[in-house]
Design an enzyme around this catalytic site. Structure first.
Site, PDB file in Angstrom:
ATOM      1  N   SER A 112     -18.079   9.791  11.325  1.00 41.49           N
ATOM      2  CA  SER A 112     -18.249   8.479  10.719  1.00 41.49           C
ATOM      3  C   SER A 112     -17.004   7.617  10.955  1.00 41.49           C
ATOM      4  O   SER A 112     -16.599   7.424  12.097  1.00 41.49           O
ATOM      5  CB  SER A 112     -18.569   8.642   9.234  1.00 41.49           C
ATOM      6  N   ASP A 116     -25.243   9.341  10.462  1.00 43.15           N
ATOM      7  CA  ASP A 116     -23.858   9.596  10.100  1.00 43.15           C
ATOM      8  C   ASP A 116     -23.484  11.079  10.162  1.00 43.15           C
ATOM      9  O   ASP A 116     -24.147  11.928   9.570  1.00 43.15           O
ATOM     10  CB  ASP A 116     -23.648   9.079   8.669  1.00 43.15           C
TER      11      ASP A 116
END
Length: 294
Positions: free
Chosen positions: A43, A157
């Site tokens: 991320s 993510d």
């Protein structure tokens, strides 16, 4: 030739705007005779780590420190029908223009961006191909960003399955593995002090919350409607905190730098300077503790 610096495999975790502390960690290592030889990130950790691996952290840091001087909301390209509120095309296009369109295999050091394939319930390590495609996949926070397709697979993510991705560094031959966990338990007094109101109006996180509050269309908003994104963020933070503790217990790094979850909000990217300082000081404490044998 050896430069006699301690070589580091750097692992940068997920956690929204708290990830700007990663910049401070990197700066402290650079200032204290450590040489980062490989980077793994999920991320925001993939974003900061990939830009650092490309040798462009100075350019990004200058840009992000000035973020309040531009209209951040102009980078939010709304998409209500593709699995997320934001397409992410504008922000990635901006970063490509800022940093350059690079391939991971051409970077001067090994870099791994970790994303999640939730259909097959497995993490995906992106080590080749477009740097910013890998970053876009890795930052696809549920609800906020739409999933991103890489090699025929829709990815989200990386922090969903591995918020502190140490495993990609297992084969490294470096002196130390240093991991930065952005999901450490909240600590009293850890919150950054409030800043004066921005001359550009409400910061990005408030604009997103206000947008979500308006999604009720014909329905009158009830109590707490504007807190929808906060509830999602807190749920993701709790989930990732639990996963991170399990991963770190199973595969402890040589040095763990922990950033409490209550330092700032997920979208407070206008707090860059304070967060960079926070990361610098956190790195100093963690490495000092290691030297003292604590």
């Amino acid at each position: 030739m050896s430069d006699n610096k301690t070589t580091v495999s750097l692992v940068l975790g997920s956690g929204g705007a708290r990830g700007l502390a990663h910049i401070g960690v990197i700066r402290w290592l650079e200032d204290n005779d450590y040489r980062i030889a490989s980077v793994s990130g999920a991320s925001i950790g993939a974003l900061i780590g990939g830009i650092y691996a490309a040798g462009q952290l100075d350019t990004y840091e200058k840009w992000v420190r000035a973020i309040r001087k531009i209209d951040m909301v102009s980078l939010v390209d709304i998409s209500l029908f593709r699995g997320g509120l934001v397409k992410g095309e504008k922000i990635i296009s901006t970063l490509r223009d800022l940093i350059g369109d690079l391939k991971i295999e051409d970077l001067p050091m090994p870099f791994t961006a970790v994303a999640s394939d939730i259909v097959r319930e497995k993490e995906i390590w992106l080590t080749r191909g477009s740097l910013f495609d890998a970053i876009r996949a890795s930052i696809s926070m549920p609800l906020v960003f739409t999933p991103f397709r890489v090699n025929g697979t829709h990815l989200i993510d990386g922090g969903v399955l591995n918020p502190v991705p140490i495993a990609p560094t297992f084969d490294d031959q470096n002196d130390l593995t240093i991991a930065v966990n952005l999901g450490a338990p909240p600590q009293p007094g850890a919150e950054l002090p409030p800043e004066p109101p921005s001359p550009n109006g409400a910061p990005l996180h408030e604009k997103i919350l206000n947008f979500i509050a308006d999604l009720g269309s014909d329905d009158e908003p009830g109590d707490g409607d504007a807190d929808l994104l906060d509830v999602v963020n807190q749920s993701i933070d709790a989930m990732q905190g639990t996963i991170a503790r399990q991963k770190l217990a199973a595969y402890p790094p040589d040095v763990l730098i922990e950033i409490p979850r209550n330092v700032c909000g997920t979208f407070e990217y206008d707090r860059a300077s304070a967060l960079i300082t926070y990361g610098y000081e956190a790195a100093a404490r963690a490495l000092a503790a290691r030297k003292e044998g604590v």
